[in-house]
Design an enzyme around this catalytic site. Structure first.
Site, PDB file in Angstrom:
ATOM      1  N   GLY A  31       0.801  -1.214   0.000  1.00 54.47           N
ATOM      2  CA  GLY A  31       0.000   0.000   0.000  1.00 54.47           C
ATOM      3  C   GLY A  31       0.835   1.266   0.000  1.00 54.47           C
ATOM      4  O   GLY A  31       2.020   1.245  -0.317  1.00 54.47           O
ATOM      5  N   GLU A  35       3.991   6.326  -7.858  1.00 54.03           N
ATOM      6  CA  GLU A  35       4.185   6.113  -9.290  1.00 54.03           C
ATOM      7  C   GLU A  35       4.991   4.849  -9.581  1.00 54.03           C
ATOM      8  O   GLU A  35       4.819   4.220 -10.628  1.00 54.03           O
ATOM      9  CB  GLU A  35       4.866   7.332  -9.912  1.00 54.03           C
ATOM     10  CG  GLU A  35       5.112   7.239 -11.415  1.00 54.03           C
ATOM     11  CD  GLU A  35       3.839   6.970 -12.221  1.00 54.03           C
ATOM     12  OE1 GLU A  35       3.943   6.294 -13.272  1.00 54.03           O
ATOM     13  OE2 GLU A  35       2.754   7.433 -11.818  1.00 54.03           O
ATOM     14  N   HIS A  37       4.704   1.966  -7.949  1.00 52.93           N
ATOM     15  CA  HIS A  37       3.690   0.907  -7.989  1.00 52.93           C
ATOM     16  C   HIS A  37       2.842   1.019  -9.257  1.00 52.93           C
ATOM     17  O   HIS A  37       2.497   0.012  -9.878  1.00 52.93           O
ATOM     18  CB  HIS A  37       2.762   1.012  -6.773  1.00 52.93           C
ATOM     19  CG  HIS A  37       3.441   0.809  -5.457  1.00 52.93           C
ATOM     20  ND1 HIS A  37       3.665   1.841  -4.580  1.00 52.93           N
ATOM     21  CD2 HIS A  37       3.945  -0.306  -4.865  1.00 52.93           C
ATOM     22  CE1 HIS A  37       4.264   1.364  -3.488  1.00 52.93           C
ATOM     23  NE2 HIS A  37       4.455   0.074  -3.646  1.00 52.93           N
ATOM     24  N   ASP A 150      13.835  -3.054  -4.899  1.00 50.25           N
ATOM     25  CA  ASP A 150      14.075  -4.154  -3.966  1.00 50.25           C
ATOM     26  C   ASP A 150      14.820  -5.274  -4.699  1.00 50.25           C
ATOM     27  O   ASP A 150      14.298  -6.375  -4.875  1.00 50.25           O
ATOM     28  CB  ASP A 150      12.749  -4.658  -3.397  1.00 50.25           C
ATOM     29  CG  ASP A 150      12.043  -3.583  -2.589  1.00 50.25           C
ATOM     30  OD1 ASP A 150      12.570  -3.216  -1.529  1.00 50.25           O
ATOM     31  OD2 ASP A 150      10.980  -3.112  -3.014  1.00 50.25           O
TER      32      ASP A 150
END
Length: 282
Positions: A31, A35, A37, A150
């Site tokens: 959540g 941008e 995501h 990540d």
């Protein structure tokens, strides 16, 4: 766009999509969408008939209770953004729904998960594998979309997919940056405006090191980035490792690997916010 909060409702939705012969893409998130995501969702919408986005702050991957408590939660805004991006389904469960009982499964994929984040955040990647494997079992997607910010997490999830023999394509997507160069992150919302300006030096120094590296050793390049960032008030480097992009093991010479990535974690601000980033040397 459908919003579901239970595994039963999610599976009912997935079953309907499968009966219609649709391909399914999954974008797992915690959540506080931005941008970065959004770029994952757009790619999934383009490549699949149906895109499912999970919005779940997973407690098992936090080894810092304060970090879990302060992690931003903005479900209404997230859903509004996802609808505008033409996502098909949002899965926003409670902790009790995902973990009706404690998850005691142990995932271990050395050397990938024991360096960098793995050594500094004990149990973090085990928690990531717990929740991502559950999402994969719930959704059974054809493809899953993960951001390259990540970088290490992608390697660990790939190892898990291979271990569990899941027929899921892992689709890494490029880092999305703010105009300043700061890698987009949900944690950026915890920074003040002044701290955001300070944080943009992380990418500035990483990018500057690309040219420096052409005429200097791995160790010299690594130390230069650390020293220059630590000299900036409000920044403190936790680690900067220059690694083999496939094995994630530190290298001592640029010729040691075909793909070389610099992975960094920096604390920023008076109430330190932990920011991660990476850059590809080759």
């Amino acid at each position: 766009m459908e919003v579901v909060t239970t595994v039963r409702a999610l599976r009912r939705y997935i079953s309907g999509a499968r009966q219609e012969g649709k391909t399914i893409g999954l974008v797992p998130t915690m959540g506080a969408l931005h941008e970065g995501h959004a770029s994952l969702v757009r790619t999934s919408v383009k490549e699949n008939d149906c895109t499912v986005v999970s919005v779940f702050v997973n407690p098992t991957q936090f080894n810092n209770k304060n970090d879990l408590r302060t992690y931003p939660r903005t479900l209404d805004a997230d859903c509004a953004l996802l609808e505008s991006l033409h996502a098909d389904c949002v899965f926003a469960p409670s902790v009790e729904e995902v973990y009706p009982e404690p998850d005691t499964r142990v995932f271990s994929y050395p050397p990938t998960d024991v360096v960098m984040e793995g050594s500094r955040r004990p149990g973090h990647f085990n928690g990531v594998c717990q929740v991502v494997s559950k999402l994969f079992y719930f959704v059974e997607p054809d493809r899953a979309y993960l951001g390259e910010k990540d970088y290490q997490q992608i390697a660990v999830v790939r190892a898990m997919v291979n271990d569990l023999k899941l027929n899921i394509e892992i689709r890494p997507c490029p880092i999305v940056r703010e105009a300043s160069g700061l890698a987009m992150s949900s944690r950026n919302t915890l920074l003040t405006e002044t701290e955001r300006k300070t944080a943009c030096n992380i990418y500035k120094e990483l990018h500057s090191s690309l040219r420096y590296a052409k005429n200097h050793s791995v160790d010299e390049t690594r130390q230069r980035v650390i020293d220059r960032l630590n000299s900036i008030e409000g920044l403190e480097v936790e680690y900067y490792e220059i690694v083999d992009g496939d094995t994630l093991q530190s290298i001592s010479d640029w010729a040691d690997a075909l793909h070389v990535v610099g992975c960094i974690t920096v604390y920023c601000g008076s109430i330190p916010v932990r920011l991660i980033d990476n850059i590809k040397y080759k």
